[in-house]
Design a protein around this motif. Sequence first.
Motif: not given
Lengths: 234, 234
Positions: A76-93
């Motif tokens: 679940t965490l992985y998919e959320k983060l990969v989705q973000r990166i694919r959308e050009g966003d960076k992972a929330a820090g």
Amino acid sequence: QGLTGETKAEEVPSEYAIVKEVEKEVPKEPEPMPLTGIKTLVFDYKIVGTAYDTYIFIQQGDNLYIIDQHAAHEKTLYEKLVQRIREGDKAAGQILLKPQAVDLSDEDMNNVEAYKNELNTAGYLFDDFGDNTLLLREIPYAAGDVSPVELFIDAVNLLENSKGMNRLAIKEELIYDMACKAAVKAEKKLSEPEIKALVGGLIKLENPETCPHGRPVYITMNKKDFEKMFKRII
Amino acid sequence: QGLTGETKAEEVPSEYAIVKEVEKEVPKEPEPMPLTGIKTLVFDYKIVGTAYDTYIFIQQGDNLYIIDQHAAHEKTLYEKLVQRIREGDKAAGQILLKPQAVDLSDEDMNNVEAYKNELNTAGYLFDDFGDNTLLLREIPYAAGDVSPVELFIDAVNLLENSKGMNRLAIKEELIYDMACKAAVKAEKKLSEPEIKALVGGLIKLENPETCPHGRPVYITMNKKDFEKMFKRII
């Protein structure tokens, strides 16, 4: 015949025919996919219990799902983060209250410089403090119980082991590493609301079946399987 | 040497040798059998939960037991009753507050007369009321929710189907029939104390593995089985 003013259906389009015509013109919306497998857990289900503080048993009707809590959370965490990166966003820090100094070897320092962009995208922000020292300012959100410096050192080691992989793959590896560390551990007792949150997140994924490394997230059994095991039916 | 009054061990039996002698004379009591399988549930265990209101999941250390609640209860009742009959006792009956009349066919009446002793031993007490009518006064203890007359009619039908069996076998069949009817049903929700009582009765049996008809009462899995299913280990 004729006297009643009746006409043949062929001559004037019947109400049905008109409806057919309209149907032709307006493209139908795609039917929503029927919920299958674990995705049906969007509806009522019963939490049977947890074995080894690791495998959650859930019953819904004739189906029994056995979920690996760590694999489920990780995916679940992985998919959320990969989705973000694919959308050009960076992972929330998350910004560290107090920036932390990290000393690196020459080689690690070179890797960090070479993959600064990937590390930033994965949620690590840092400044060069000179003399192979970095000042770690931000680490990925949901980093679990691992200390920020430990997490960053792991990410740097991962860079070392990822030579020859392309930059996108390295980004995904960094995210995977983080998801694995942040995910709830096997052998950690979860409360009922925590289990519900875990299931709720899992069933929203496009592919909840396997964890990022391809291991099963859950196993399905049904009542018949049990009846066979107990020789109630043959 | 010699001055201190020391003697050689060979000359005078040492304390150890005397103990050895005594050990030879007194036959040792047999070592208690080590507890294995489900019998280890005499110690602490965790009730994980129940699926389909039928299969109880219990964890102890690395072992997971899946118990069929009906088969477990049936076997426990059966063993208790058979034990009594083997000891020459009759199955405990419960006196009906109001004796109940049962009308039988000629054939059934003949069967009842022929196997009166077996029926009595199994816990059914009745008087002949004439005209193929019996007055049922006592039925087996723990007959469950089945009505007394229904239970007795079942027993009589069993006699019909048991022609050619020896009398001991018929007694055991009557007991088996009763145990099956009295046992808690599959799909009945049990409370935690009820589950504990069920487990407590089961583990005292000589052979808790199978129900009277040979079906498994429980299935054992262990942590490694799960780790294999989820490909955590190969």
